[in-house]
Scaffold this active site. Structure first.
Site, PDB file in Angstrom:
ATOM      1  N   HIS A  93       4.902 -33.803  24.939  1.00  0.00           N
ATOM      2  CA  HIS A  93       5.882 -34.831  25.323  1.00  0.00           C
ATOM      3  C   HIS A  93       5.534 -35.402  26.708  1.00  0.00           C
ATOM      4  O   HIS A  93       5.615 -36.609  26.926  1.00  0.00           O
ATOM      5  CB  HIS A  93       7.298 -34.248  25.402  1.00  0.00           C
ATOM      6  CG  HIS A  93       7.857 -33.755  24.107  1.00  0.00           C
ATOM      7  ND1 HIS A  93       8.380 -32.492  23.955  1.00  0.00           N
ATOM      8  CD2 HIS A  93       7.991 -34.353  22.893  1.00  0.00           C
ATOM      9  CE1 HIS A  93       8.819 -32.335  22.723  1.00  0.00           C
ATOM     10  NE2 HIS A  93       8.590 -33.448  22.048  1.00  0.00           N
ATOM     11  N   LYS A 127      19.072 -31.056  12.979  1.00  0.00           N
ATOM     12  CA  LYS A 127      18.561 -29.822  13.599  1.00  0.00           C
ATOM     13  C   LYS A 127      19.652 -29.135  14.402  1.00  0.00           C
ATOM     14  O   LYS A 127      20.486 -29.797  15.003  1.00  0.00           O
ATOM     15  CB  LYS A 127      17.410 -30.152  14.557  1.00  0.00           C
ATOM     16  CG  LYS A 127      16.201 -30.780  13.902  1.00  0.00           C
ATOM     17  CD  LYS A 127      15.175 -31.178  14.944  1.00  0.00           C
ATOM     18  CE  LYS A 127      13.951 -31.825  14.317  1.00  0.00           C
ATOM     19  NZ  LYS A 127      13.040 -32.370  15.349  1.00  0.00           N
ATOM     20  N   ARG A 183       1.513 -37.579  16.151  1.00  0.00           N
ATOM     21  CA  ARG A 183       0.568 -36.466  16.278  1.00  0.00           C
ATOM     22  C   ARG A 183      -0.436 -36.457  15.138  1.00  0.00           C
ATOM     23  O   ARG A 183      -1.556 -36.002  15.292  1.00  0.00           O
ATOM     24  CB  ARG A 183       1.322 -35.133  16.301  1.00  0.00           C
ATOM     25  CG  ARG A 183       2.170 -34.946  17.524  1.00  0.00           C
ATOM     26  CD  ARG A 183       3.165 -33.850  17.320  1.00  0.00           C
ATOM     27  NE  ARG A 183       4.016 -34.145  16.180  1.00  0.00           N
ATOM     28  CZ  ARG A 183       4.820 -33.288  15.602  1.00  0.00           C
ATOM     29  NH1 ARG A 183       4.864 -32.050  16.035  1.00  0.00           N
ATOM     30  NH2 ARG A 183       5.562 -33.657  14.581  1.00  0.00           N
ATOM     31  N   SER A 205       8.108 -28.590  19.272  1.00  0.00           N
ATOM     32  CA  SER A 205       9.096 -27.750  19.953  1.00  0.00           C
ATOM     33  C   SER A 205       9.400 -26.517  19.115  1.00  0.00           C
ATOM     34  O   SER A 205       9.581 -25.418  19.656  1.00  0.00           O
ATOM     35  CB  SER A 205      10.378 -28.553  20.201  1.00  0.00           C
ATOM     36  OG  SER A 205      10.096 -29.645  21.040  1.00  0.00           O
TER      37      SER A 205
END
Ligand code: COA
Length: 160
Positions: free
Chosen positions: A17, A41, A90, A128
């Site tokens: 990040h 989440k 990504r 994460s």
């Protein structure tokens, strides 16, 4: 003034990040890191923890602001007169979801732009949740997250 927003749940912020934050901040007058609730989440860290980790790492960076927010990203963008959403990609697998989000946000707020930046290859495997998983088993998270938050990430899993 050209204001960009880099949104995410940052649960916790990673060096991947930060790489996007550094590069995006060079492309605008002001970069807002929006710490948003992702309703799909359940976060490990509170929104205050997630925002303060980023603030601590970015202290002294004049054109970057960290703001926690819950609600729709487009409402946040309007409120802060922001023109552009920044997202990191990504891998190809990120594309479909991000493409859908970008189009949906454009439908809700037609003048919005989404800028996709390729994540540095060094961090292309990072997320994460991978950091949380590693930390929960006592694995090494050095070089994956900023040094100053490492102890607090491990601290979350102590006594569990
Ligand atoms: N380096 C390392 N990890 C990265 C990364 C990078 N450069 N870019 C993304 N990631 C990771 C994130 O940490 C996240 O990891 P996780 O799944 O393990 O938590 C994962 O890739 C996915 O990132 P992202 O797609 O950005 O999800 P997010 O949960 O961080 O953020 C919101 C999503 C909050 C921006 C999005 O849900 C949102 O805009 N919500 C607000 C409501 C809204 O407006 N919805 C849209 C209209 S319905």
């Amino acid at each position: 003034m050209n204001i960009f927003v880099y949104p995410g749940s940052f649960d916790p912020v990673t060096n991947g990040h930060l790489d996007i934050i550094d590069r995006a901040a060079k492309l605008c007058d002001k970069l807002i890191v929006a710490v948003l609730i992702n309703r799909t989440k359940t976060p490990a860290f509170t929104i205050e923890e997630r925002a303060s980790f980023i603030e601590e790492v970015l202290v002294g960076r004049d054109n970057i602001e960290v703001i926690p927010f819950s609600g729709l990203l487009v409402d946040f963008m309007k409120k802060h007169n922001a023109t552009t959403v920044v997202k990191g990609l990504r891998a190809v697998s990120d594309f479909e979801y991000e493409f859908q989000m970008a189009l949906l946000n454009k439908k809700l707020y037609p003048s919005i732009e989404t800028l996709f930046m390729m994540t540095n290859v060094e961090y292309s495997y990072l997320s994460s949740s991978a950091v949380r998983e590693l930390a929960s088993y006592g694995g090494n998270i050095k070089d994956l997250v900023p040094d100053i938050i490492i102890d607090r990430v491990y601290g979350k899993y102590k006594n569990k």
